[in-house]
Design a protein around this motif. Structure first.
Motif, PDB file in Angstrom:
ATOM      1  N   LYS A 317      -3.234  13.190   8.849  1.00 24.54           N
ATOM      2  CA  LYS A 317      -2.734  13.163   7.482  1.00 24.54           C
ATOM      3  C   LYS A 317      -3.661  12.340   6.594  1.00 24.54           C
ATOM      4  CE  LYS A 317       2.162  13.412   8.794  1.00 24.54           C
ATOM      5  NZ  LYS A 317       3.458  12.704   8.732  1.00 24.54           N
ATOM      6  N   ASP A 318      -3.678  12.682   5.304  1.00 28.52           N
ATOM      7  CA  ASP A 318      -4.433  11.885   4.343  1.00 28.52           C
ATOM      8  C   ASP A 318      -3.803  10.507   4.226  1.00 28.52           C
ATOM      9  OD1 ASP A 318      -6.236  13.861   3.795  1.00 28.52           O
ATOM     10  OD2 ASP A 318      -5.071  14.701   2.142  1.00 28.52           O
ATOM     11  N   VAL A 319      -4.658   9.500   4.207  1.00 28.02           N
ATOM     12  CA  VAL A 319      -4.197   8.122   4.131  1.00 28.02           C
ATOM     13  C   VAL A 319      -4.904   7.425   2.985  1.00 28.02           C
ATOM     14  CG1 VAL A 319      -4.055   5.914   5.325  1.00 28.02           C
ATOM     15  CG2 VAL A 319      -3.756   8.026   6.613  1.00 28.02           C
ATOM     16  N   GLN A 320      -4.158   6.664   2.210  1.00 26.07           N
ATOM     17  CA  GLN A 320      -4.736   5.880   1.116  1.00 26.07           C
ATOM     18  C   GLN A 320      -4.521   4.402   1.389  1.00 26.07           C
ATOM     19  OE1 GLN A 320      -3.626   7.112  -2.867  1.00 26.07           O
ATOM     20  NE2 GLN A 320      -3.824   5.020  -3.634  1.00 26.07           N
ATOM     21  N   LEU A 321      -5.608   3.622   1.368  1.00 25.83           N
ATOM     22  CA  LEU A 321      -5.550   2.174   1.581  1.00 25.83           C
ATOM     23  C   LEU A 321      -6.002   1.483   0.302  1.00 25.83           C
ATOM     24  CD1 LEU A 321      -7.177   2.157   5.120  1.00 25.83           C
ATOM     25  CD2 LEU A 321      -4.828   1.511   4.626  1.00 25.83           C
ATOM     26  N   THR A 322      -5.180   0.563  -0.181  1.00 26.82           N
ATOM     27  CA  THR A 322      -5.483  -0.115  -1.440  1.00 26.82           C
ATOM     28  C   THR A 322      -5.210  -1.601  -1.301  1.00 26.82           C
ATOM     29  OG1 THR A 322      -4.742   1.879  -2.621  1.00 26.82           O
ATOM     30  CG2 THR A 322      -5.059  -0.136  -3.921  1.00 26.82           C
ATOM     31  N   SER A 323      -6.197  -2.424  -1.650  1.00 29.16           N
ATOM     32  CA  SER A 323      -5.974  -3.873  -1.671  1.00 29.16           C
ATOM     33  C   SER A 323      -5.075  -4.215  -2.850  1.00 29.16           C
ATOM     34  CB  SER A 323      -7.308  -4.613  -1.804  1.00 29.16           C
ATOM     35  OG  SER A 323      -8.102  -4.388  -0.662  1.00 29.16           O
ATOM     36  N   VAL A 324      -4.121  -5.111  -2.603  1.00 31.66           N
ATOM     37  CA  VAL A 324      -3.185  -5.485  -3.669  1.00 31.66           C
ATOM     38  C   VAL A 324      -3.143  -6.997  -3.800  1.00 31.66           C
ATOM     39  CG1 VAL A 324      -1.763  -3.418  -3.401  1.00 31.66           C
ATOM     40  CG2 VAL A 324      -1.240  -5.454  -2.055  1.00 31.66           C
ATOM     41  N   GLU A 325      -2.578  -7.462  -4.915  1.00 33.12           N
ATOM     42  CA  GLU A 325      -2.470  -8.898  -5.154  1.00 33.12           C
ATOM     43  C   GLU A 325      -1.574  -9.537  -4.089  1.00 33.12           C
ATOM     44  OE1 GLU A 325      -4.101 -10.687  -7.327  1.00 33.12           O
ATOM     45  OE2 GLU A 325      -5.131  -8.868  -8.002  1.00 33.12           O
ATOM     46  N   ASN A 326      -1.837 -10.777  -3.810  1.00 39.33           N
ATOM     47  CA  ASN A 326      -1.153 -11.462  -2.705  1.00 39.33           C
ATOM     48  C   ASN A 326       0.247 -11.927  -3.112  1.00 39.33           C
ATOM     49  OD1 ASN A 326      -0.817 -12.454  -0.172  1.00 39.33           O
ATOM     50  ND2 ASN A 326      -1.880 -14.389  -0.571  1.00 39.33           N
TER      51      ASN A 326
END
Length: 390
Positions: A317-326
């Motif tokens: 499956k398509d996967v999206q990884l995104t860094s986010v604020e802590n």
């Protein structure tokens, strides 16, 4: 006079897996090591008049017992072997220094150090002593790793057809120091396994695989690194990786050699010489076709047909990884236990996160969104990543 008996032997397999050398050879030598063939029978009543030995490593010297009664023809195979010659190296660091430039040395050490930082890692080589229950557990784990890894590559492992026989016979070989199992453990769980054969001071890494969830950590390199440590410590001369020019083999090997085909025949009759010449012509034709890459063309067509049969289930499956604020709103997520079976399909992303951010996995948290079952938050000591399955 009957038709001359001809014996075909795949020498590399016979030597490494069976510790067997044809009786017409008085001794086997490699580098500074010489082994007499105690079972030799040098009389002219040998069971065969012609021996056709394929895949003889170039560094192996086979001395005839009765050289005046036999002739030998040698053809170079269009096959290359990959080995690490360890004589003169007192430590793994000395070998890395001699073999690799500083950048690649750093990469290898990073794999080892980061693996040991992120997980409770231990290493074990079973050689001469092993409980049967532990053996069966590890062989089952290796089988599972191969199924997953080759399923990922959409290929079939070359030794799967004989897996049952391998599982039956290898235990006794380990007890008699003719084979070994090297295991990297994450806690109590095997994550990389190598099945090795031993001939004198040669260790042949024959079958190895790893848990694909840990792919980011370069376990293949860690395996070689740690097994070389063991080989050097135990005065082994060669770490053998066999035929096949995969990139990691080329990088690690300081002894890249060509295989040979030896045709050995008795001089007693013209008939023997004629049959030997026919065998010689057959081998030369086969090697000519290899050089022209006819075999690769056939293999390529088979591989293409195999790829065309891939099912939709093999496509990730398509996967999206995104860094986010802590920051984390507890009301929006629920905490998951990473060790639970429910997280099995998410571990790869957690372990990748651990590698990238140099976090201990035991200190990473996994949270699932209350509003979407396809959205997760991976939270480390200083960073967090949003994981979304589309």
């Amino acid at each position: 006079m009957g038709f001359p008996k001809k014996t075909h032997i795949e020498f590399f397999t016979s030597l490494m897996e069976e510790n067997s050398v044809p009786s017409l050879f008085e001794s086997t030598s490699y580098f500074n090591n010489i082994l007499r063939n105690d079972a030799s029978n040098y009389s002219d009543d040998s069971s065969s008049s012609i021996y056709s030995l394929r895949l003889v490593p170039e560094y192996i010297n086979l001395k005839m017992g009765n050289p005046n009664n036999w002739s030998r023809k040698v053809i170079k195979h269009f096959n290359w072997g990959y080995a690490i010659h360890l004589d003169g190296f007192e430590s793994i660091d000395a070998y890395l220094q001699a073999q690799f430039k500083s950048k690649y040395r750093s990469i290898i050490r990073r794999y080892v150090n980061r693996l040991e930082h992120c997980f409770p890692i231990s290493y074990k080589l079973y050689f001469g002593e092993m409980e049967r229950k532990q053996y069966e557990f590890i062989m089952s784990a290796l089988h599972g790793m191969i199924v997953d890894r080759f399923g990922q590559r959409q290929e079939t492992h070359k030794d799967f057809y004989r897996w049952e026989d391998l599982s039956t016979e290898m235990y006794q070989r380990i007890l008699h120091k003719k084979a070994s199992l090297f295991v990297i453990y994450d806690g109590d769980k095997p994550i990389q396994i190598s099945l090795n054969y031993h001939f004198d001071k040669i260790l042949f890494s024959a079958i190895s695989s790893y848990d694909i969830d840990y792919a980011k950590f370069g376990l293949g390199h860690v395996e070689i690194y740690k097994q070389l440590e063991w080989c050097i410590s135990n005065k082994f001369c060669i770490y053998e990786m066999g035929v096949g020019g995969m990139d990691y083999k080329r990088r690690w090997s300081n002894n890249i050699y060509q295989y040979e085909h030896h045709i050995v025949f008795k001089n007693e009759s013209i008939f023997n010489q004629l049959v030997a010449r026919v065998e010689l012509s057959r081998v030369k034709l086969k090697e000519y076709l290899k050089r022209k890459k006819i075999n690769e063309l056939i293999y390529g067509l088979k591989s293409k047909a195999s790829r065309n049969r891939i099912s939709d289930n093999s496509i990730e499956k398509d996967v999206q990884l995104t860094s986010v604020e802590n920051h984390l709103e507890a009301s929006e997520y629920k905490l998951y236990d990473i060790a639970s079976s429910e997280c099995k399909n998410l571990r790869k992303y957690i372990y990748d996160f651990a590698y990238t951010n140099v976090d201990k996995v035991s200190e990473i948290q996994l949270w699932q969104s209350n509003s979407s079952t396809n959205e997760y938050l991976i939270k480390g000591s200083s960073k967090q990543t949003l994981l979304v399955f589309k």
